[in-house]
Every structure is written in C-alpha cells, then in structure tokens.
Design a protein around this motif. Structure first.
Motif, PDB file in Angstrom:
ATOM      1  N   GLN A 169       0.838  -1.193   0.000  1.00  0.00           N
ATOM      2  CA  GLN A 169       0.000   0.000   0.000  1.00  0.00           C
ATOM      3  C   GLN A 169       0.878   1.250   0.000  1.00  0.00           C
ATOM      4  N   THR A 170       0.477   2.249  -0.777  1.00  0.00           N
ATOM      5  CA  THR A 170       1.207   3.518  -0.772  1.00  0.00           C
ATOM      6  C   THR A 170       1.324   4.058   0.658  1.00  0.00           C
ATOM      7  N   ASP A 171       0.275   3.860   1.434  1.00  0.00           N
ATOM      8  CA  ASP A 171       0.270   4.388   2.805  1.00  0.00           C
ATOM      9  C   ASP A 171       1.298   3.743   3.723  1.00  0.00           C
ATOM     10  N   ASP A 172       1.770   2.554   3.343  1.00  0.00           N
ATOM     11  CA  ASP A 172       2.765   1.882   4.185  1.00  0.00           C
ATOM     12  C   ASP A 172       4.188   2.326   3.865  1.00  0.00           C
ATOM     13  N   ILE A 173       4.326   3.176   2.829  1.00  0.00           N
ATOM     14  CA  ILE A 173       5.664   3.576   2.386  1.00  0.00           C
ATOM     15  C   ILE A 173       6.062   4.901   3.017  1.00  0.00           C
ATOM     16  N   VAL A 174       7.221   4.924   3.645  1.00  0.00           N
ATOM     17  CA  VAL A 174       7.765   6.154   4.222  1.00  0.00           C
ATOM     18  C   VAL A 174       9.062   6.463   3.480  1.00  0.00           C
ATOM     19  N   ALA A 328       6.751  -0.406   5.441  1.00  0.00           N
ATOM     20  CA  ALA A 328       6.950  -0.790   6.840  1.00  0.00           C
ATOM     21  C   ALA A 328       5.812  -1.616   7.435  1.00  0.00           C
ATOM     22  N   GLY A 329       4.877  -2.033   6.579  1.00  0.00           N
ATOM     23  CA  GLY A 329       3.826  -2.917   7.072  1.00  0.00           C
ATOM     24  C   GLY A 329       3.123  -2.327   8.280  1.00  0.00           C
ATOM     25  N   ARG A 330       2.952  -3.146   9.296  1.00  0.00           N
ATOM     26  CA  ARG A 330       2.181  -2.680  10.454  1.00  0.00           C
ATOM     27  C   ARG A 330       2.930  -1.641  11.291  1.00  0.00           C
ATOM     28  N   PHE A 331       4.206  -1.396  10.957  1.00  0.00           N
ATOM     29  CA  PHE A 331       4.972  -0.432  11.748  1.00  0.00           C
ATOM     30  C   PHE A 331       5.086   0.936  11.074  1.00  0.00           C
ATOM     31  N   ALA A 332       4.344   1.122   9.958  1.00  0.00           N
ATOM     32  CA  ALA A 332       4.507   2.352   9.163  1.00  0.00           C
ATOM     33  C   ALA A 332       4.308   3.611  10.017  1.00  0.00           C
ATOM     34  N   ARG A 333       3.327   3.571  10.881  1.00  0.00           N
ATOM     35  CA  ARG A 333       3.035   4.762  11.676  1.00  0.00           C
ATOM     36  C   ARG A 333       4.172   5.100  12.639  1.00  0.00           C
ATOM     37  N   GLN A 334       4.675   4.065  13.338  1.00  0.00           N
ATOM     38  CA  GLN A 334       5.790   4.322  14.264  1.00  0.00           C
ATOM     39  C   GLN A 334       7.035   4.818  13.524  1.00  0.00           C
ATOM     40  N   VAL A 335       7.277   4.222  12.351  1.00  0.00           N
ATOM     41  CA  VAL A 335       8.453   4.639  11.579  1.00  0.00           C
ATOM     42  C   VAL A 335       8.316   6.115  11.205  1.00  0.00           C
ATOM     43  N   ALA A 336       7.145   6.498  10.710  1.00  0.00           N
ATOM     44  CA  ALA A 336       6.929   7.896  10.313  1.00  0.00           C
ATOM     45  C   ALA A 336       7.097   8.832  11.509  1.00  0.00           C
ATOM     46  N   GLN A 337       6.630   8.384  12.654  1.00  0.00           N
ATOM     47  CA  GLN A 337       6.731   9.185  13.862  1.00  0.00           C
ATOM     48  C   GLN A 337       8.203   9.445  14.228  1.00  0.00           C
ATOM     49  N   HIS A 338       9.010   8.393  14.172  1.00  0.00           N
ATOM     50  CA  HIS A 338      10.432   8.571  14.480  1.00  0.00           C
ATOM     51  C   HIS A 338      11.112   9.465  13.454  1.00  0.00           C
ATOM     52  N   LYS A 339      10.696   9.330  12.200  1.00  0.00           N
ATOM     53  CA  LYS A 339      11.274  10.175  11.156  1.00  0.00           C
ATOM     54  C   LYS A 339      10.951  11.643  11.422  1.00  0.00           C
ATOM     55  N   LEU A 340       9.701  11.917  11.808  1.00  0.00           N
ATOM     56  CA  LEU A 340       9.296  13.301  12.070  1.00  0.00           C
ATOM     57  C   LEU A 340      10.110  13.932  13.183  1.00  0.00           C
ATOM     58  N   THR A 341      10.594  13.130  14.120  1.00  0.00           N
ATOM     59  CA  THR A 341      11.317  13.727  15.236  1.00  0.00           C
ATOM     60  C   THR A 341      12.823  13.492  15.160  1.00  0.00           C
ATOM     61  N   THR A 342      13.302  12.911  14.054  1.00  0.00           N
ATOM     62  CA  THR A 342      14.767  12.824  13.901  1.00  0.00           C
ATOM     63  C   THR A 342      15.269  13.687  12.753  1.00  0.00           C
ATOM     64  N   THR A 343      14.650  13.563  11.569  1.00  0.00           N
ATOM     65  CA  THR A 343      15.092  14.430  10.456  1.00  0.00           C
ATOM     66  C   THR A 343      13.924  15.141   9.797  1.00  0.00           C
ATOM     67  N   LEU A 344      12.722  14.980  10.342  1.00  0.00           N
ATOM     68  CA  LEU A 344      11.509  15.665   9.893  1.00  0.00           C
ATOM     69  C   LEU A 344      11.025  15.183   8.527  1.00  0.00           C
ATOM     70  N   ASN A 345      11.821  15.438   7.477  1.00  0.00           N
ATOM     71  CA  ASN A 345      11.425  14.924   6.170  1.00  0.00           C
ATOM     72  C   ASN A 345      12.620  14.870   5.244  1.00  0.00           C
ATOM     73  N   THR A 346      12.372  14.397   4.035  1.00  0.00           N
ATOM     74  CA  THR A 346      13.428  14.252   3.037  1.00  0.00           C
ATOM     75  C   THR A 346      13.275  15.391   2.034  1.00  0.00           C
ATOM     76  N   SER A 347      14.396  15.908   1.568  1.00  0.00           N
ATOM     77  CA  SER A 347      14.443  17.060   0.663  1.00  0.00           C
ATOM     78  C   SER A 347      13.330  17.018  -0.383  1.00  0.00           C
ATOM     79  N   ALA A 348      12.481  18.068  -0.388  1.00  0.00           N
ATOM     80  CA  ALA A 348      11.339  18.102  -1.297  1.00  0.00           C
ATOM     81  C   ALA A 348      11.760  18.155  -2.772  1.00  0.00           C
ATOM     82  N   PRO A 349      12.724  18.992  -3.166  1.00  0.00           N
ATOM     83  CA  PRO A 349      13.106  19.005  -4.579  1.00  0.00           C
ATOM     84  C   PRO A 349      13.636  17.648  -5.041  1.00  0.00           C
ATOM     85  N   THR A 350      14.402  16.995  -4.182  1.00  0.00           N
ATOM     86  CA  THR A 350      14.997  15.718  -4.559  1.00  0.00           C
ATOM     87  C   THR A 350      13.916  14.655  -4.724  1.00  0.00           C
ATOM     88  N   GLN A 351      12.961  14.624  -3.808  1.00  0.00           N
ATOM     89  CA  GLN A 351      11.849  13.687  -3.948  1.00  0.00           C
ATOM     90  C   GLN A 351      11.093  13.950  -5.249  1.00  0.00           C
TER      91      GLN A 351
END
Lengths: 472, 472
Positions: A169-174, A328-351
C-alpha cells in the motif's frame, strides 16, 4: 530448469571438464540456434550468464571465447561463519570510521568503497528532472512532502512493487534519507535499549553501529556465503534470546554477496512470524541482479505486516541524492513518527526529481545497462583476482551487486593488508569491519563496481602480491 | 541606550501614558529628524521597532499612526515556569504526532504550524541555483560531499559565523538534514542511555521525543518568557543531577519566543563549563530578529569547544530543502561519525544549490525583507489577539521569530480549545505539547509566520470566542 539455464549449465560443465579450453571459441549465436532449435534470445541469455560468471568473454566482432582463467578461478568459500552464539554488547571500533574515511578520497583506487562508480548513473537526465522539479515546485510542496513523503514518488514506488508481484500500500511507504535512515528508523520503531537483535555474521557494519548506538544486544547468526543466514541457528537464537527484531539482507548481502533462495526466504518469514519477531529487510542491492528476474524480497512472503522492506535509489539510480524508503507494514506509523522527530522529512526538490524520473520511463532501460556493466566488471575482476592472488584464496561469485568476498590463505591478516594497500593508494574493506567479534581476520571485501581498467587490474596485482607476502 | 532606542522608548511611554492616543498620527520622519536633529534612518529604526511591538502602524502614503489597540495589548506573561525539579522519564504522547499531522493539511488555518509560510522564501532563485548545481554536478561530488559535507557550503557557513564575529573552523562544521538531525546527532554524541539532560520548560517537543527515544532522563528547568532559562535553577539541577548535556534555545525560543540577554548567555556557558557539561544550542530562529543586529549565540562565549551550535536554512531561506548544520566544537568528529551511520550524508544537489545561492550574494537582502515581513505580521497578529481574546489573556512580545505564546485565562483547557478549533478548520499548538509534565494546560503557541489576511484575522476571532466560551 529453463532452456537458457540448461544451455549455460551444459557449456560450463564442458569448460570445467576441459572439453572447452581457455581461448576456445564458442558456437556463434546463429550456430547454436540452428543446432539446438532455440531462439537467439535464449542463446544470448545463456552466454550472458556465463559471461557474468567469468567463464566466457565477448571479443568485439569475433564472438564469445572461453576465458583464459576459466578453469582456474579461485574456489568459492563454502562454509557458513561460526560466530559465538552468546549475546554480544557491541563496541564497534573507531576503525570502521577510519576505513570509511580512507575510501572517500579520489586518488585512492576504491576497492574498499561501499559505492559503485558514480559514472554508471544517468546524472544528466536526473539533472534535467531536478531542474524541472524545482522550476515547478509548488511552495506548499515543502509542507505536503513532509513525512511520509511525496505522494507521487510513493505511488511510483508502490507501482514498482506491483510490477514485481508484491502488494504494498502507498500508505505503508515512508520516504527516507537513503535506506540507511530507513533501517535505523525501523530499529527504533521495534526495539528498546537492552533488547536483543538477530543479525548475520558477517554483516553490514552500519547494523553493528546502530545496535551499539541504541544500547541493544547483537546476536550473530552464521551466514553462508552463497545462501545466506543459517535457519537452524536462527531458530536456536530465537528460542534462546527472544530478540525483538531480525535485521538482514536477503539479496546480494553486504559483504558476502549471498542470495537467499526463495524457499529459504519463505521459511525465514514463517519462522519469524511464529515468534512474532519483525524482520528489517535491507534490500538495496536487489535490483542489481545478473539473472533474468529480480530476486524476490522476503516481504513477498509476509502475510502479517511483520516485514519492513527497506531500499533506496542510491545504489541503482541516483547516488548522492539520498532518497530511500521503507515499506513498513504494520509499523509504518511508528516509523513515520520517528522520522518526524529525527530528520523531519526528506528534501522536497529531490523527492520531486525522482518522482519525475520514474514517471518519465527509462528507469528499466538504465537498470538493464547497469546490470550488464556490473556483470562484465565482475567477470573481469574475478579473472584478475584469479591471475594475481596466491593459491589458497577463495572468492565468492555473487549473482548480483558489486562486492566480492575473499577468504585469504590461512594466517594472512586482512588489517595488515589494508594498511599496506592504503600506503600504495589502494583501499580495501578488511573482514573485521563486518563483525563485532574478532572474526574474518583473513577476509576482504572488494568492490568491482568501478569502471574496469588497467589501474584496477594493477591494483589487484599489487594486492595479490601483498597477500602473498603476508603469508610468511 | 542607542538613539533610536531612546526615541522608540519615549514614544511608547507617550502611548502608554495616553499622551498619544489610538489613531493619532506620529510626527513624519522629516519632522522627527528636524525636531531632534537625528538622521532619517534613526527615526525609521525607532518606528520599525514600535511597529514590531504592535504599538504603531504604517498606513500607505499617510505615515505612521498609533495602533487602535495600542493601549490594550494583552499584558506579557511574567513568571518563569515552575516544573518539577525531579528527573523525569519521558513518555511523550501520541498527541504530539496527532497535532503535527493536523497542521500539515492546506485547508486548515495553520496557526499551530511549526513553519512560516513557504511564500516568504526566494523559491524561484533557489530553483535556478538548484538547476545550475545539478547541471554542473561532478559525479564524484556524490563521494566528495559525503559527511561532513560539501566543502564550499561549509566555507560559506563559516564565513557567516565570521561576519557575526564568531571564529568557527570549517572543519568543525557538519552539514545535516536540517537542524533537527544536527540536534539529534549532538545528543547521541554526548549521552548514553540513562543519562540526564537539562532542558527548558516549556521546550521544543522534538527535544522531549529525542530524550525519550534515547532512553535519557529530562530535567526541566524553569524558563522565563522574556529572558529564557533560569540560571539559578539550572545550577541547582547541575549539582543535583549531574546531567551529560544541556539542550536549549538561546534566541527566540520555541515556544516562548524568549531571548537570553548576552550576559546571561555568557554566564550560562561559564556555568556549564564549570561542570564540563556540553551545550546543545538550537539557534534556528537567530536570523529572524526584528532589532538591528543578530542576537549573539552562546557559542560566541565558548572557549572550550563545549558548545555545539545547531542551525539550518529551513526557517530563513529554503524550507523543504532540509539542509542544516552544527558547529560542533570538540565533538565534531563524534557527530560526523553518528551521521555516517544514521543517514550517511545530506543530498549532494541540495548542498550544492545552497552553496551557489550563498556565493551569489542576495541572502542578506532576502533576510532583511523576511524580518520586516515577520515583524509586520507580528504587529497585525498581536493587535488582532488584543481585539479578539478575552480579558485575562497574556501574550509574549518576541523580538524575533514567528511564534506567540499565550497564557489563556485561568481554567481554560488548551487541548479542548485545540480540538474545537480544529473542528472549525484552525490549528493551534496547545501548551501540553511542550512539556513532559502536565504543565501549560492553559497555554497556546500561535504561528504568525503566515501571510496576514482576513482569513487569519477571522481565525483569531473564532479562537478568541472559543477561549472566552471555555472560561465557563
């Protein structure tokens, strides 16, 4: 066995039996088609496999020939490692950092590097996509592209899973800053300090460092140079240590180059599910196969969302852009949460640039070229190792990726070789980098992902001499 | 006191005393110059400060007028927080994640957002620099720009330190994926699970989450809404808990907007040096000052390399590009090491684009515009808060940044207001996000970094009504 595999097998047997000898010319494609009543593409596939194995070589305008060294390639290492089965508190040394730094200067022959040559990638086309991405960048994309990431890019990634027969699922991808961040986030999502984690032995050093940094215990499981982790040992470790995660590479493992057979992957996923242990699957080399089909990720056999499949574009499309992801399967939400509080997001132009590139088509064409180049480089590299390294050296024959794993003759100290090689402008990755225990002292990982030329050949000759001298 | 400060002080006194009344016209710039024998720029500076304070307003082609609400701005909160002095094991709730997510949709009035409007940034020029950066990207840059980062960008950052009177070695600078990664890497570099860390109360929620994730203990120190952390309390905490790090914001603190006076910064650095405790200084808002000079970082008073100064381009130049850095003093090597094993490096094209932008000049011009815009937005916002919020509301008057901190009348539950506001399409950041303890229940952080318009004014009117209704 498919037609082309049967043909390849037959020819390789003829070579090993001495029926075909070094320098002999193989039947032309047309001859082979006629004589066996098969299609030209089947013949090409067979020759391509043989070339990748270093057994034959194409000479321009004259056809295919048995490699000079075909019969004398070093034997493959054959036994799985035997790590200590106790839990290990890691103390990964400064050495990893030192060795890494030594591979980052241009004037060194980068056999110890973790990266393929940047010249193998479509940098000009990526540049056009990047320019287009930023010219049309909606300022609000800087908000919209926040973790879990650019929606178009995530859709393209989900599409590629679909093509490979996986339903993600697209929603499981971080989206992450390279696969390395994805792996680290997964580890954060499923462990707490003091927990145990199953890893391979030898393993990617960053796994050791993550485990150390997070105050976890590493349980090293024997891993076979051809077929990957030892399942019986993994089961014993699960029973004994009750780990909270298993972190490994299913396809073209770093450093061994091992490839787990599908049945073994299926069994691994089932085994872990029985213990409800999440699998952090590092699959950054999966697209770099030399066969005819992408090797299946373990994720394909996961019915419970327990497998977190991590990959990136760094090794197969856009080095330096730092875009990876995890399904990340069933862990997608936790993974996203850790990402938000470690590096926030990935470079928008590069994405945005990578989304445009994938939408534009052409990725598969690039990948085919890249795989072919790496397979040819492996063959040339292997032949050179055969010519230059002393008797008693063993070398893996990975079916993809860009690493060879050498077992040097007994008694040779790889760290000693590393220091001597560096003094001569050559980097190597010594075996001890890949374990928290004092293992693999006589092993080297070599990178054949750089353009094959006389300089690399000369570096291998020098290395061979250093190894030979280190025997006494 | 400087000339312009004296003038501004005098006028603000006149307003507060009722000599100048709401709607009154101020002397024209020419009049003021003549009458006081000062330069036009001094008058402009004074009026600019008063405008930033919300006391006066410019009307196009007619000059400056005393704001309608000038006498009735809500009073400033005046007492430092009183957190529990015990060490706290954090359990930062899901709520932070929920609130963050709610601010990430375009159709909500983003008063709870952590980011200023993306429309305030030179996206077109950045796009040109990005296009140029990738067109000329040497493929080997993907190797050269590995951590610690692009050499030209690091030199530009070092040059800016130099201009601000700080001597920072290029070698001490590590480029990161935004300041958030820099802060996390610093914490990893100097702590081990179980250690204690001094933080402010209230504090940036990402600090709470980092501390939780790394198995550390948070020691919250009372922090004054105008002048920052309470040094006497910090000293008691150092003595009692022997923390391994102190993590705080010296300039325009998030969420309070407080600004530590220089002497307090100097004293803090000295105090921490006595205990040999490293300072992780988060200075992402430092460039967004409304006065005449960038506030000094604590790093300026550091003689031992104990201060790690973290900042980024995300809040003042290039949102979404994710480029930050740390000047890490004696910890630069450890920080780089952690970066190499967590995210490896920062996007090479993005680093190159920012280096080009900085080299091209124009950054200071952009910053002047941005500061002026934010100051005007603060004034308009403040006036609207004064009009719409009930008696008993207190509001900070930050001298930079883009956050207001409101203390609502006693008994108003900010989480309740948050939920009700969200139902009406308005996000706010409720006080409890900023503490691991059940503090700041009646506080809100509001973002005035978005373009001031009728929609924002209406949102504040709605909020004011919700707060008034919540009193009973």
């Amino acid at each position: 066995m498919k037609l082309y595999e049967a043909l390849a097998h037959e020819i390789s047997q003829s070579i090993l039996d001495g029926v075909l000898r070094p320098g002999d010319r193989l039947p032309s494609v047309r001859q082979a088609c006629t004589s066996r009543n098969i299609s030209p593409s089947t013949v090409f596939q067979a020759y391509y496999v043989l070339e990748a194995q270093g057994l034959i070589q194409a000479r321009e305008r004259s056809g295919y020939f048995v490699s000079v060294s075909a019969r004398s390639l070093p034997p493959e290492p054959d036994a799985a490692s035997l790590p200590d089965e106790d839990a290990v508190h890691l103390d990964v040394s400064e050495r990893v950092f030192e060795v890494l730094k030594s591979t980052m200067t241009r004037d060194v022959v980068p056999l110890g590097s973790a990266f393929p040559s940047p010249l193998l990638f479509p940098m000009a086309k990526l540049a056009r996509m990047m320019a287009r991405s930023v010219q049309n960048l909606d300022p609000w994309a800087t908000v919209d592209d926040l973790t879990p990431g650019n929606a178009r890019l995530r859709r393209q990634i989900a599409l590629r899973y679909l093509i490979d027969g996986l339903h993600v699922q697209t929603d499981d991808i971080v989206v992450t800053n390279g696969a390395l961040e994805a792996l680290n986030l997964c580890l954060m999502a499923v462990t707490r300090p003091g927990d145990a984690v199953l890893i391979e032995s030898p393993t990617f050093y960053a796994a050791l460092q993550s485990i150390e940094r997070n105050g976890l215990q590493a349980i090293a499981v024997p891993t076979h140079p051809r077929e990957g982790i030892d399942l019986a040992a993994a089961e014993r470790a699960l029973e004994r240590h009750r780990p909270k995660a298993c972190w490994l590479m299913t396809n073209f493992q770093n450093p061994l180059g091992s490839l787990m057979p599908d049945e073994k992957k299926r069994a691994l996923v089932k085994l872990l599910a029985r213990y409800q242990v999440p699998l952090i699957e590092d699959d950054v080399y999966g697209e770099l196969y030399f066969g005819d089909k992408r090797p299946t990720p373990a994720k394909a056999f996961d019915h419970e969302g327990l497998v977190m499949h991590c990959s990136s574009f760094s090794k197969c499309l856009a080095p330096g852009y730092r875009v990876g992801w995890v399904a990340a399967g069933r862990f997608a939400r936790q993974v996203a949460q850790h990402k938000l509080t470690t590096t926030l997001n990935t470079s928008a132009p590069t994405q945005g640039a990578l989304a445009l590139y994938l939408e534009s088509g052409g990725y598969d064409h690039h990948l085919r070229l890249l795989r072919h180049t790496l397979a040819r480089q492996q063959a040339a590299f292997m032949e050179s190792v055969a010519r230059h390294f002393p008797e008693g050296t063993r070398a893996t024959r990975p079916k993809g990726g860009y690493f060879l794993w050498l077992e040097l003759p007994a008694g040779v100290d790889a760290l000693h070789v590393h220091r001597q090689a560096l003094a001569q402008g050559i980097s190597v990755a010594p075996g001890p980098l890949f374990s928290a225990q004092p293992d693999f002292k006589h092993c080297l990982r070599l990178n054949y992902g750089h353009i094959w030329d006389a300089r690399v050949d000369a570096a291998l000759a020098t290395l061979g001499r250093l190894v030979a001298a280190a025997q006494y």
